[in-house]
Design a protein around this motif. Structure first.
Motif, mmCIF file in Angstrom:
data_model
loop_
_atom_site.group_PDB
_atom_site.id
_atom_site.type_symbol
_atom_site.label_atom_id
_atom_site.label_comp_id
_atom_site.label_asym_id
_atom_site.label_seq_id
_atom_site.Cartn_x
_atom_site.Cartn_y
_atom_site.Cartn_z
ATOM 1 N N GLU A 53 0.768 -1.246 0.000
ATOM 2 C CA GLU A 53 0.000 0.000 0.000
ATOM 3 C C GLU A 53 0.798 1.295 0.000
ATOM 4 O O GLU A 53 0.296 2.317 -0.452
ATOM 5 C CB GLU A 53 -0.952 0.021 1.216
ATOM 6 N N VAL A 54 2.035 1.267 0.537
ATOM 7 C CA VAL A 54 2.772 2.529 0.613
ATOM 8 C C VAL A 54 3.277 2.938 -0.765
ATOM 9 O O VAL A 54 3.838 2.131 -1.497
ATOM 10 C CB VAL A 54 3.951 2.429 1.613
ATOM 11 N N LYS A 55 2.999 4.181 -1.158
ATOM 12 C CA LYS A 55 3.488 4.697 -2.450
ATOM 13 C C LYS A 55 4.119 6.065 -2.190
ATOM 14 O O LYS A 55 4.466 6.354 -1.055
ATOM 15 C CB LYS A 55 2.328 4.776 -3.430
ATOM 16 N N HIS A 56 4.287 6.864 -3.236
ATOM 17 C CA HIS A 56 4.894 8.175 -3.039
ATOM 18 C C HIS A 56 3.854 9.273 -3.197
ATOM 19 O O HIS A 56 2.991 9.195 -4.067
ATOM 20 C CB HIS A 56 6.041 8.371 -4.029
ATOM 21 N N ILE A 62 7.275 12.008 -1.022
ATOM 22 C CA ILE A 62 7.556 11.342 0.237
ATOM 23 C C ILE A 62 6.822 9.999 0.242
ATOM 24 O O ILE A 62 5.904 9.813 -0.537
ATOM 25 C CB ILE A 62 7.063 12.263 1.387
ATOM 26 N N LEU A 63 7.221 9.064 1.141
ATOM 27 C CA LEU A 63 6.494 7.793 1.235
ATOM 28 C C LEU A 63 5.211 7.982 2.036
ATOM 29 O O LEU A 63 5.249 8.507 3.154
ATOM 30 C CB LEU A 63 7.363 6.748 1.942
ATOM 31 N N CYS A 64 4.063 7.558 1.507
ATOM 32 C CA CYS A 64 2.817 7.577 2.279
ATOM 33 C C CYS A 64 1.793 6.694 1.572
ATOM 34 O O CYS A 64 1.998 6.317 0.423
ATOM 35 C CB CYS A 64 2.273 8.980 2.457
ATOM 36 N N GLU A 65 0.705 6.354 2.264
ATOM 37 C CA GLU A 65 -0.242 5.419 1.648
ATOM 38 C C GLU A 65 -1.421 6.110 0.965
ATOM 39 O O GLU A 65 -2.337 5.445 0.492
ATOM 40 C CB GLU A 65 -0.726 4.372 2.658
ATOM 41 N N LYS A 70 0.306 14.024 4.377
ATOM 42 C CA LYS A 70 -0.193 14.906 5.447
ATOM 43 C C LYS A 70 0.391 16.308 5.334
ATOM 44 O O LYS A 70 -0.290 17.297 5.595
ATOM 45 C CB LYS A 70 0.248 14.358 6.810
ATOM 46 N N PRO A 88 13.401 10.375 2.295
ATOM 47 C CA PRO A 88 12.331 10.542 3.278
ATOM 48 C C PRO A 88 12.854 10.630 4.711
ATOM 49 O O PRO A 88 12.264 11.314 5.547
ATOM 50 C CB PRO A 88 11.475 9.293 3.098
ATOM 51 N N SER A 89 13.992 9.946 5.012
ATOM 52 C CA SER A 89 14.476 10.000 6.393
ATOM 53 C C SER A 89 14.997 11.398 6.735
ATOM 54 O O SER A 89 14.968 11.808 7.898
ATOM 55 C CB SER A 89 15.547 8.939 6.650
ATOM 56 N N LEU A 92 12.011 13.256 7.949
ATOM 57 C CA LEU A 92 11.727 12.883 9.338
ATOM 58 C C LEU A 92 12.638 13.629 10.294
ATOM 59 O O LEU A 92 12.201 14.144 11.334
ATOM 60 C CB LEU A 92 11.943 11.385 9.532
ATOM 61 N N GLU A 95 11.550 17.250 10.453
ATOM 62 C CA GLU A 95 10.270 17.373 11.150
ATOM 63 C C GLU A 95 10.445 17.226 12.661
ATOM 64 O O GLU A 95 9.723 17.833 13.445
ATOM 65 C CB GLU A 95 9.272 16.332 10.640
ATOM 66 N N GLN A 96 11.416 16.374 13.066
ATOM 67 C CA GLN A 96 11.617 16.166 14.494
ATOM 68 C C GLN A 96 12.123 17.418 15.211
ATOM 69 O O GLN A 96 11.948 17.557 16.411
ATOM 70 C CB GLN A 96 12.557 14.981 14.745
ATOM 71 N N MET B 1 6.610 10.339 15.473
ATOM 72 C CA MET B 1 5.780 11.068 14.506
ATOM 73 C C MET B 1 6.281 10.782 13.082
ATOM 74 O O MET B 1 7.439 10.578 12.847
ATOM 75 C CB MET B 1 5.815 12.567 14.823
ATOM 76 N N PHE B 3 4.911 10.673 8.564
ATOM 77 C CA PHE B 3 3.944 11.158 7.583
ATOM 78 C C PHE B 3 2.960 10.080 7.195
ATOM 79 O O PHE B 3 2.131 10.286 6.341
ATOM 80 C CB PHE B 3 4.666 11.691 6.348
ATOM 81 N N SER B 4 3.067 8.911 7.795
ATOM 82 C CA SER B 4 2.203 7.807 7.385
ATOM 83 C C SER B 4 1.956 6.855 8.553
ATOM 84 O O SER B 4 2.900 6.291 9.105
ATOM 85 C CB SER B 4 2.881 7.066 6.239
ATOM 86 N N LEU B 6 0.857 3.897 8.500
ATOM 87 C CA LEU B 6 1.273 2.534 8.156
ATOM 88 C C LEU B 6 2.768 2.341 8.376
ATOM 89 O O LEU B 6 3.207 1.312 8.890
ATOM 90 C CB LEU B 6 0.892 2.257 6.690
ATOM 91 N N ILE B 7 3.563 3.380 8.012
ATOM 92 C CA ILE B 7 5.009 3.289 8.239
ATOM 93 C C ILE B 7 5.294 3.286 9.743
ATOM 94 O O ILE B 7 6.146 2.552 10.226
ATOM 95 C CB ILE B 7 5.754 4.431 7.517
ATOM 96 N N GLN B 26 13.369 2.486 12.036
ATOM 97 C CA GLN B 26 12.967 3.471 11.018
ATOM 98 C C GLN B 26 13.834 3.312 9.763
ATOM 99 O O GLN B 26 13.329 3.330 8.639
ATOM 100 C CB GLN B 26 13.132 4.869 11.601
ATOM 101 N N LEU B 30 12.268 2.341 6.070
ATOM 102 C CA LEU B 30 12.439 3.218 4.906
ATOM 103 C C LEU B 30 13.280 2.537 3.832
ATOM 104 O O LEU B 30 12.998 2.660 2.642
ATOM 105 C CB LEU B 30 13.060 4.553 5.323
ATOM 106 N N LEU B 33 11.053 -0.031 1.987
ATOM 107 C CA LEU B 33 10.003 0.566 1.159
ATOM 108 C C LEU B 33 10.586 1.393 0.019
ATOM 109 O O LEU B 33 10.017 1.462 -1.068
ATOM 110 C CB LEU B 33 9.088 1.435 2.023
ATOM 111 N N GLU B 34 11.738 2.023 0.265
ATOM 112 C CA GLU B 34 12.310 2.923 -0.741
ATOM 113 C C GLU B 34 13.135 2.161 -1.772
ATOM 114 O O GLU B 34 13.056 2.443 -2.961
ATOM 115 C CB GLU B 34 13.168 3.975 -0.024
ATOM 116 N N ARG B 37 11.688 -3.387 -2.117
ATOM 117 C CA ARG B 37 10.355 -3.934 -1.825
ATOM 118 C C ARG B 37 10.319 -5.443 -2.017
ATOM 119 O O ARG B 37 9.593 -6.146 -1.339
ATOM 120 C CB ARG B 37 9.307 -3.286 -2.735
#
Lengths: 199, 199
Positions: A53-56, A62-65, A70, A88-89, A92, A95-96, B1, B3-4, B6-7, B26, B30, B33-34, B37
């Motif tokens: 389910e996870v895509k970009h 970014i990775l999200c489903e 968001k 994507p990391s 993260l 964002e932290q 925290m 963005f997904s 599911l992740i 983490q 990543l 998924l990145e 797969r």
């Protein structure tokens, strides 16, 4: 060699994880089967679902489903700021800190002609399109401070030059808590060049 | 925290693996998924199958997907020797030396009254039954050289005493390549007590 072909297969599969060698993989497999089958089932199910389910995100990659992540979907984020990162990391990590309120664009790598990774592979066209029609006023280049990261940042800046926006690069200098004695010469040179007046 | 959700769930699930904290989990999520797969699907499928199918050998209690493991089923292994170990990974370590040709019995732990683990939990009755009717002539106690391992070995030896067989304990001493200067006193004492005549 082992007493079970299935356990051998599992050990082999776990070696796909980054930083996991044969010994750690064997320890993980035996731990899950011997003392935490519930955890094993949880990993298997969540991983299968995530791979499916996870895509970009269609906007920032970014990775999200979902189609729009968001951050891109949040109207409170500042749409005039766009931060360009390699992975994507990195998003993260930024964002932290909780300090950046703009949006992102993930390159998924850096320019590396020797590996056949050119501007198309890291989505430079998509970035230019994103910057052009969406009210972006400043692009912050936050690629890694490596030779490849610097080259990628420089190339992208050149491509964005014709558009009338600010393009900036995150500051290089001495990290917090770093002792000057152990900081390399290149970093120190950047720290001096980028010095700021105290008063 | 993140963005997904599911992740986040996947990162949480991966923390069931031994020695994996939030940062490594983490990174693993990543990475799979990145960039891998296929590896992710392989892990999910093999792990689900292993959790479903791997059980314990009815004779030696090792992990395997059939009723009787390869070692117990092999007629070339010496049935008069039985090596008692704490965990399946100990069996793997001993098998890798290629020197031992007897059979095994896995306790799945050691005696630990404080955690409610008594003789029943580690299968002492099953071990005694195995030793009695199967032509075993020597039981080699290869539990860990810890306080619990020694106590477990001692307890089991007491239980096996009434049966007319040899009971031995693996040797304690200086490990190969070990420098005397860095070897602890207890090990050195064992090394002196267990000294062997050279000629």
């Amino acid at each position: 060699m082992s007493f079970s072909p299935l356990i051998d297969q599992l050990v082999d599969a776990l070696r796909c994880l980054p930083g996991v060698g044969p010994k750690s993989a064997q320890r993980m497999a035996l731990h899950l089967l011997e003392s935490n089958r519930e955890g094993g089932t949880k990993i298997a199910e969540t991983l299968a679902q995530a791979v499916r389910e996870v895509k970009h995100c269609q906007q920032c990659r970014i990775l999200c489903e979902v189609d729009t992540c968001k951050i891109c979907a949040n109207p409170k984020r500042d749409g005039t700021l766009l931060c360009v990162v390699e992975s994507p990391s990195d998003v993260l990590a930024i964002e932290q800190t909780g300090l950046y309120r703009g949006r992102y664009f993930v390159l998924k790598g850096h320019l590396s002609p020797i590996d056949g990774i050119g501007p198309e592979e890291i989505g430079v066209d998509q970035l230019v399109a994103r910057v052009k029609g969406n009210g972006v006023e400043e692009v912050i280049m936050a690629t890694n401070s490596t030779v490849e990261g610097e080259a990628t940042s420089h190339y992208i800046a050149e491509q964005l030059k014709p558009i009338n926006i600010n393009i900036s690069r995150i500051a290089h200098g001495v990290p917090l808590g770093g002792e000057l004695e152990y900081v390399d010469g290149g970093t120190l040179a950047h720290a001096f060049q980028g010095r700021r007046s105290i008063f």
